[in-house]
Motif scaffolding. Sequence first.
Motif, PDB file in Angstrom:
ATOM      1  N   ILE A 136       9.351   9.213 -28.961  1.00 43.67           N
ATOM      2  CA  ILE A 136       7.926   9.415 -28.665  1.00 43.67           C
ATOM      3  C   ILE A 136       7.093   8.332 -29.337  1.00 43.67           C
ATOM      4  O   ILE A 136       7.532   7.678 -30.286  1.00 43.67           O
TER       5      ILE A 136
ATOM      6  N   THR B  40      -1.578   7.606 -19.156  1.00 40.92           N
ATOM      7  CA  THR B  40      -1.373   9.004 -18.777  1.00 40.92           C
ATOM      8  C   THR B  40      -0.413   9.617 -19.788  1.00 40.92           C
ATOM      9  O   THR B  40       0.780   9.292 -19.801  1.00 40.92           O
TER      10      THR B  40
ATOM     11  N   ARG C 106       2.195  12.038 -21.664  1.00 43.16           N
ATOM     12  CA  ARG C 106       3.145  13.086 -21.293  1.00 43.16           C
ATOM     13  C   ARG C 106       2.668  14.417 -21.868  1.00 43.16           C
ATOM     14  O   ARG C 106       2.725  15.444 -21.221  1.00 43.16           O
TER      15      ARG C 106
ATOM     16  N   HIS D 166      -3.844  14.285 -13.534  1.00 42.90           N
ATOM     17  CA  HIS D 166      -2.427  14.018 -13.829  1.00 42.90           C
ATOM     18  C   HIS D 166      -1.728  15.361 -14.015  1.00 42.90           C
ATOM     19  O   HIS D 166      -1.540  15.827 -15.137  1.00 42.90           O
TER      20      HIS D 166
ATOM     21  N   GLU E 266       1.202  16.228 -13.935  1.00 38.73           N
ATOM     22  CA  GLU E 266       2.467  16.212 -14.683  1.00 38.73           C
ATOM     23  C   GLU E 266       2.252  16.202 -16.195  1.00 38.73           C
ATOM     24  O   GLU E 266       3.190  16.447 -16.963  1.00 38.73           O
ATOM     25  N   ALA E 267       1.025  15.916 -16.651  1.00 41.27           N
ATOM     26  CA  ALA E 267       0.738  15.932 -18.084  1.00 41.27           C
ATOM     27  C   ALA E 267       0.815  17.365 -18.606  1.00 41.27           C
ATOM     28  O   ALA E 267       0.428  18.317 -17.922  1.00 41.27           O
TER      29      ALA E 267
ATOM     30  N   TYR F 134       8.962  20.616 -27.621  1.00 39.64           N
ATOM     31  CA  TYR F 134       9.237  19.312 -26.993  1.00 39.64           C
ATOM     32  C   TYR F 134      10.698  19.221 -26.547  1.00 39.64           C
ATOM     33  O   TYR F 134      10.993  18.819 -25.424  1.00 39.64           O
TER      34      TYR F 134
ATOM     35  N   PHE G  52      10.976  18.001 -18.552  1.00 41.25           N
ATOM     36  CA  PHE G  52       9.517  18.130 -18.668  1.00 41.25           C
ATOM     37  C   PHE G  52       8.894  18.771 -17.425  1.00 41.25           C
ATOM     38  O   PHE G  52       7.743  18.500 -17.089  1.00 41.25           O
TER      39      PHE G  52
END
Length: 332
Positions: free
Chosen positions: A18, A37, A39, A64, A66-67, A109, A117
């Motif tokens: 990360i 963008t 994650r 976004h 997917e965030a 996470y 994700f």
Amino acid sequence: LGCGFVAAYAAENLGPEISVDIFKYPKDFTDYLQTVTPRFACFSNYSWSFNLTYEYALQIKQKHSEAITVFGGPNYPIEAPEQEKFLRRHPAIDFYVDGEGEIAFVELYKKLASSKFDVERFKKEGTLSSNTHYICGERFLCGEMLPRIQDVNTIPSPFLNGMFDKFFDSVLTPLLQSHRGCPYSCAFCRDGIDYMNKVRRFSQERIENEIKYIFDHRKVPNICFADLNFGMFKKDLDTTRLLSQLQEASGWPKFVEASVAKNHKQRVTEMANALHGGFYVGASLQSTDPDVLENIQRGNVHLDQLIGMAQESTKGNNPSYSEIILCLPGDS
């Protein structure tokens, strides 16, 4: 500071997997979002900033999808039915981490990474993650609460690792913490719950290293402690002595901001005297109504102690204050 602790712990435990950026100013975060963008977009939830941070979460999710949005912090109900209502009212929050967030976020996470994700898949499978709450259709899912972190020194310092360097400007007052938790059970306080009852203190070496680091990078005259009871430990006198030495040598800090210990008035007065008027001596009553005190599970400092503190602060030329909280349960 809360975000900094979580970010520092995540960076150390997840390593190069990360990269972390921390934001305080809205404009900086807005500028960042023009080109990046994330994650994960993680927000510290306090009453004074929630409308703003939630609007960011809404905008991020709209642009976004997917965030992944994660919130944590004390501006959150204690009872499960109210927690569910909160999350249903705020659907842009993917996950809420209750309690201490460092270990819980790393676990969340890793579990999301195992699901590539994919938040929808994660939720439909009913995956549980410690301290983490979320909504999936008609279900409100909560992972088990982790025990509190025993050794808070396992959390890296966001000062000493350089994460907070960009916040040394002419506006922001450095905020640090020497201990977590509170032994009192005041019903009006988010930290009066059983979960927060044990107090964990950072090492004196770490506290002093942070103060020296802040001293070397300082651009404002004051420093602030986020402790709930600064002065409850004898070692807090050592902290004050270091600040006093820096004050005498350089004039910094001009003032030390902190919420002081409720039942260690002599020590607090000694700390204030060491800082030459740069520290408030506080005595908080909350209420003088016995029925209200019973409702909030709080007992006041004895009047003789209050008078004694006032006299001592006058002798030492120290500023002093008291507090009354209005509209507590049972007030007219």
